[in-house]
Write a protein that holds these residues in place. Structure first.
Motif: not given
Lengths: 56, 811
Positions: B171-172, B164, B167-169, A27
């Protein structure tokens, strides 16, 4: 075998701790860039602190 | 870099005779211009001169621009700056000229020093910097200005288009992968205790304890990590199709539910380890694939750089105001200066102009436009200025359409991966049928064993290895290639590269250096060598044609005579008046204004006045270093070589002879080149086309696999399948070798995993495979596949030095 009752919960706690640490790292973008940080130790300490503006 | 010896200390460009000196770390260093001197000295004064030691490529030459100031406009800043929850501002900029990791360091340090900047993150791979700053103390123009001073052009990205989502993909995906990995590890540990206990007669309480522990670690794996499979299965079922996700989701759910039931009623076996590892290995495959996809997407951002950010809008009173291209409205009048790009689609309002529409046609020869003709955003006005009425802006423009096309092409999954997944899907569907048959068969024969046998079939035949076979090999190959400076834009190119039989090369800029060199001057008539050169250089100074640049570079900063009435004739040359005399420079028939020119002047650049020839300039082409070796390697590999060029026969023949290529064609227009490729492909050949990607974009599109050398226009990256970064031709035979090896290993992996699964399934169905053996077989087969994929590129690992080898240590 009673030691298992201590060791196994302990290992699970450690596991959860490691998981939380990893989630935190993801995160906070610790895995975003794997290229740059390896160069940072090569840098020498600056003689003067950078000011950001070109001195007059 | 060896910049100190041969070129500018900062940017590496050749030094003019009257080079300036910059004081860097107390030592005078030669630099080419004031901009570079300012940049070098500023870097030094910040205490950042380590940059010169750490960098691996010379810097971009700083160009003085006022564009940073224009970002002070609130209308424009609104598009780029985003306000964070804590009140600070964030901007994401695409940094041009970010070439190596030392640049990253320099940018971080110089931006980090600006008062008010809270954090700077630079990603070299994506060429982006993300800056968080306090809008009260720092302003966007100031940030961009400090980047420009160190030599980087920065382009703020639209806040709405920040990466974003990507990046979110990732990180998840990383989190899911980790949970599955931890879960699988722990479940395996508890399961091995159970397996060992089975031999040593473990008491029932301990056995149940381990089963419940297995349930504890497998539950987050199934409910969190395996979520994408369930979601995907729901989606495909809703669309009434049967994808890979459906059988996978069924298998996961079935194994998990069965194990929970077994654990509750104290049955024979539980499979928490199998289900966790099943999920983990599948996720590893997905993750590798996602990484490759994101990497390709970063490349396509280069196209975004084609659209100009600013436009000069004409006010009602005829004055100009500089606004962001995003602010333009249909109906606005816009002024486009010579040499700049058109900011929006529109119609020409001034009398006439010529534009370079290479992004549409691939043809860099300028197209003449008259009043009322359409101009498209991104094309460059070659002689102008032009004035246009805006018709379409933003996402409605032709360029935006092209960008969308490229983006879509890159979002598509490689054919190999799709074929692999289809095979795996078919396989899983058959396994499910077989498992059902097993259950039915055993329920007649021995109902008590039906459940365990069915589960054993499901587990032992888990197509983990099968599903990993393709992504593992592809990802490894892409990684190895990227390390040697070969960027694969379309993953299909690996397959095509491996199977190619012919290679067609463009000459200029591909086999030879894009820049020409002035070889000798042959004075005719009264002028001496230097006088002729001064006249020619004065004419050529303003032109960007390679021949003009070569002539102008021979006499860079001398005081040149003034030229008036300068005019350029496309495909001919330049004309102007110097000291009252009308002189022309260019092709012999243009300079002399007649067709019957002596053969000796055929391939020279001729300077002439109305009386006749003044001088002939002979330009020479230099072969790219390593061109001969690269072509020899390809020929030795069984690839038929051919040069197809638009240049004169004499020059093409000379280059072909020096490179040992027997087949060549000269004076080929793009249409001829395309026809040649089509003819080759009609004969069953599979063709690699190699070009600089500017003049031959449509030609490249007609080949099986298109390769472009990267320093060409940004568009090259969009119109080709493979980009050779660093313009190293030698990377091509290496890339082909790696591609062939990757394909071989990929097929090996598929065959091997299929053979494994086919062998063990009958044993599982007959009830011969205990669950611990099934789990072991499953993980070992996956491990073999991954290790096998890691062999790709191992042989070449140390053979050739990487293109971005550390340099600068000697500087």
């Amino acid at each position: 075998m009673n030691i298992l009752l201590v060791m196994i919960p302990l290992s699970i706690l450690l596991l959860i701790g490691a998981g939380i640490a990893f989630f935190w790292a993801v995160d906070h973008d610790q895995f975003e860039d794997m290229e740059t940080p390896r160069l940072l130790p090569l840098e020498d300490a600056p003689d003067t602190p950078p000011t950001g503006e070109p001195p007059p | 870099m060896n910049a100190s010896a041969s070129g500018c200390w900062h940017c590496g460009e050749p030094l003019p005779p009257d080079a300036l000196l910059a004081q860097v770390a107390g030592t005078p260093r030669a630099v080419c211009c004031n901009g570079c001197r300012a940049a070098a000295e500023w870097i030094d004064q910040l205490g950042l001169s380590d940059y010169y030691r750490l960098r691996s490529a010379p810097a971009e030459r700083p160009e003085e621009s006022a564009s940073a100031q224009a970002w002070a406009r609130p209308e424009l800043a609104r598009h780029a700056v985003r306000t964070l929850e804590d009140g600070r501002s964030e901007v994401c900029v695409l940094v041009e000229g970010l070439r190596c990791s030392a640049c990253v360091w320099l940018i971080e340090r110089s931006l980090g020093g600006v008062p008010g900047v809270a954090s700077v993150q630079v990603n070299a791979a994506a060429q982006r910097a993300r800056v968080v700053f306090d809008a009260e103390r720092a302003a966007l123009p100031q940030l961009l200005g400090s980047l420009e001073r160190v030599g980087y052009r920065a382009l703020p990205l639209d806040a709405a288009a920040l990466d974003d989502a990507r990046k979110r993909e990732s990180q998840t995906a990383m989190k899911r992968l980790l949970v599955a990995g931890f879960g699988a590890m722990q479940a395996m540990m508890y399961a091995s205790a159970l397996y060992l206990g089975a031999f040593d007669a473990m008491d029932e309480v301990t056995r149940d304890l381990f089963r419940w522990l297995g349930l504890l670690v497998a539950t987050p794996v199934v409910f969190y990590s395996a979520q994408p499979f369930f979601a995907g299965a729901r989606r495909t079922l809703a669309a009434r199709r049967l994808g890979m996700d459906v059988p996978v989701a069924i298998a996961i759910a079935l194994i998990y539910v069965a194990s929970v039931v077994e654990a509750l009623r104290g049955g024979a076996e539980v499979y928490f380890d199998s289900v966790s590892m099943f999920v983990f290995f599948l996720l590893v495959g997905r993750y590798l694939e996602m990484r490759a996809r994101h990497h390709a997407a970063n490349l396509s951002d280069a196209l975004a750089r084609l659209t100009p950010v600013f436009a000069d809008r004409v006010r009602a009173d005829g004055t100009l105001e500089r606004v962001g291209a995003a602010e333009l409205q249909p109906g606005n009048h816009v002024h486009v200066a010579e040499g700049s790009a058109v900011p929006a689609d529109g119609t020409l309002d001034s009398e006439r102009c010529r534009v370079d529409e290479a992004l549409l046609s691939g043809e860099s020869a300028p197209v003449a436009k008259r009043r009322g003709d359409t101009l498209v955003a991104g094309s460059v006005v070659v002689d102008g200025p032009a004035r246009l009425v805006v018709e379409r802006v933003g996402t409605d423009t032709v360029l935006a359409g092209i960008v969308a096309l490229v983006t879509r092409a890159q979002a598509e999954r490689p054919r190999l991966a799709e074929a692999g997944e289809r095979a795996a899907t078919g396989f899983v569907a058959r396994v499910l049928t077989l498992a059902t048959l097993t259950a039915i068969g055993w329920s007649f024969f021995d109902p008590s064993r039906a459940f365990t046998a069915t589960l054993a079939v499901l587990v032992v035949s888990c197509p983990c290895a099968f599903a990993l076979a393709v992504p593992a090999a592809l990802t490894r190959a892409l990684g190895v290639l990227a390390k040697r400076g070969v960027l694969v834009v379309h993953a299909d190119a690996i397959e095509q590269l491996a199977g190619a039989t012919h290679a067609v090369f463009d000459k200029t800029g591909t086999l030879t250096e894009p820049d020409l060199a002035l070889e000798r001057i042959e004075p005719h008539g009264t002028l001496d060598r230097d006088g002729a050169l001064a006249l020619a250089a004065a004419l050529a100074r303003g032109s960007r044609h390679p021949a003009s640049r070569a002539i102008a570079a021979a006499l860079p900063d001398a005081a040149l005579p003034d030229v008036t009435d300068l005019r350029a004739e496309a495909g001919g040359g330049l004309e102007g008046v110097i000291d009252g005399r009308r002189v022309r420079l260019g092709r012999a028939d243009f300079a002399l204004a007649r067709d019957d020119v002596p053969a000796s002047l055929d391939e020279a650049v001729v300077l002439a006045d109305e009386a006749g020839v003044l001088a002939a300039f002979h330009l020479s082409e230099r072969l790219r270093p390593g061109a001969r070796a690269a072509l020899d390697a390809l020929a030795a590999d069984g690839v038929a070589l051919e040069i197809v060029s638009g240049d004169a026969p004499g020059k093409v023949a000379a280059v072909a002879e020096r490179l040992g290529v027997t087949h060549w064609r000269a004076r080929a227009r793009p249409a001829d080149k395309l026809a040649r490729l089509t003819a080759l492909r009609a004969d069953g050949a599979r063709v690699i086309a190699v070009g600089d990607g500017i003049n031959d974009a449509p030609v490249l599109a007609g080949a099986d696999v298109a390769v472009a050398l990267a320093a060409g226009a940004e568009l090259a990256q969009a119109s080709s399948d493979v980009v050779l970064a660093g313009e190293r031709l030698g990377a091509l035979p290496e890339a082909r070798a790696i591609a062939r090896q990757a394909l071989r290993i990929l097929r090996q992996n598929q065959r091997w995993s299929l053979a494994y699964n086919l062998t063990v399934v009958p044993f599982g169905a007959l009830g011969f495979v205990p669950p611990w053996l099934a789990a072991l077989g499953m993980s070992l087969s996956s491990l073999v596949v991954v290790l096998n994929a890691l062999r790709i590129g191992r042989r070449l690992e140390h053979a050739v030095e990487a293109p971005l080898a550390p340099a600068g240590a000697d500087a």
